[in-house]
Design a protein around this motif. Structure first.
Motif: not given
Length: 400
Positions: A35-48
């Motif tokens: 939002r507004h060019g800024e990372e607000a949230y990231f999450r990676a979880f579980g398995q690929r």
């Protein structure tokens, strides 16, 4: 300015998505919000890769299936900007074998009745899915069976986009072009036109004009050799719950350059790569100092192009697609929110989006200056209502 999300309320999103993995409904996921060019949230979880116990990571490469469509639509519109065609040009101007297309009237099989089309298929019809083309997997119309019988859409080993174009010339349209909306192979035809207008293979054109300038190094029509160990497995929903392996990442055909470059569903990407594409669209055609499209072109693409500004529910009997129908219109390669109240979900007018068959999804909200990319690998995308849930869980966390 900051992203102006409540970090505390974003925990609702984390808890909800993690439950999908803990309950065995998704193998793994990643989610990116800016939002507004800024990372607000990231999450990676579980398995690929559940079988090999490999984690879902930020650099995991996944099949984006129909999230290829917006990329192909952008590719075609870069050529529109160069004067290669007009949107109302009949496709038969460039594909002469399409000059005498017929339209379905009734019956099926050998008893099918058709009549000559009274309207030509235009390039705009292709971009807006109002061409009368369809998908064989729909199983909702007698013409769908003709697609399956002819293996239209890259189903035959070694087939090419030219083969598909030739096959489509002999199959009737499901309706008169422009009269209805129907999800279809139309974006694969757009990919063919990209090749025709540029005299360049689609994968090369997309790389030179879009992915390389934007720094999308793991996005394309095959998994880069340098990223083969990052490639996710793909799973399909198993009746009764859970999922089963659909495509093993070690033996997947995505490791080879295809003969059929599916502009409608053939690409792979990482979450940061697709986030760059989404941010380019939010920025009205530019990202990182590279301009892919003009501002006016992007604004035109994400305007509703349905006749009379109606929603998709007014454009024929709803069948499968990667969007709902009420309160949603369609632009040139993207769904467009017209009325969040009619759509029945938290949203903003003017938000544009699309998803992929393996439950992937992205949207761009110009009103909130926001992009969202969600990746997982579970077929089909209709298995869980994750897209509507994402809207609720992300919009409720906006603090300002």
């Amino acid at each position: 300015m900051g992203h102006e999300f409540s970090v505390e309320r974003l925990e609702y999103l984390t808890s909800h998505l993690d439950r999908y993995v803990d309950d065995g409904r998704f193998p793994g996921y990643s989610c990116l919000v800016t939002r507004h060019g800024e990372e607000a949230y990231f999450r990676a979880f579980g398995q690929r890769d559940v079988e090999r116990n490999l984690s879902m990571d930020r650099d995991t490469v996944v099949r984006i299936y129909s999230m290829s469509k917006p990329v192909t639509s952008v590719a075609l519109m870069t050529l529109y900007e160069q004067g290669k065609f007009q949107l109302d040009d009949p496709v038969s101007k460039f594909i002469p074998s399409w000059s005498d297309l017929s339209v379905y009237e009734g019956g099926d099989g050998e008893a099918m009745v058709t009549s000559p089309s009274t309207e030509p298929v235009t390039i705009k019809h292709l971009l807006t899915h109002t061409s009368g083309l369809t998908y064989g997997f729909m199983n909702s119309h007698p013409v769908d069976a003709l697609y399956r019988n002819a293996s239209i859409g890259g189903e035959r080993q070694g087939s090419t986009l030219q083969d598909m174009i030739d096959d489509l010339a002999d199959v009737p349209l499901t309706f008169t072009p422009g009269s209805r909306w129907n999800y279809s192979v139309a974006t694969d035809v757009c990919g063919y036109l990209v090749q025709l207008f540029s005299d360049t293979d689609l994968d090369v054109f997309v790389r030179e004009r879009i992915t390389k300038p934007l720094g999308m190094s793991d996005t394309g029509y095959q998994v880069p050799a340098s990223s083969k160990d990052k490639f996710a497995a793909c799973y399909r929903y198993k009746r009764g719950g859970g999922f089963e392996l659909q495509d093993d990442p070690t033996t997947s055909p995505y490791h080879q350059r295809p003969t059929f470059f599916s502009g409608g569903g053939g690409m792979v990407a990482t979450i940061d790569d697709y986030g760059r594409f989404a941010q380019m669209m939010l920025n009205r055609g530019e990202f990182g100092g590279h301009r892919v499209l003009g501002r006016k072109t992007v604004e035109y693409m994400v305007t509703n192009h349905m006749p009379g500004n109606v929603d998709l529910a007014a454009m024929g009997q709803p069948v499968f697609s990667e969007t709902s129908y009420h309160g949603i219109g369609f632009g040139l390669g993207f769904s467009v929110v017209l009325d969040p109240a009619a759509a029945g979900v938290l949203d903003s007018p003017g938000e544009f989006a699309w998803g992929g068959a393996a439950s992937t999804y992205f949207w761009v909200d110009p009103l909130e200056d926001m992009t969202v990319v969600f990746l997982t690998q579970l077929l089909p995308s209709s298995t869980h209502p994750i897209r509507r849930e994402l809207k609720t869980l992300i919009y409720q966390a906006i603090a300002n």
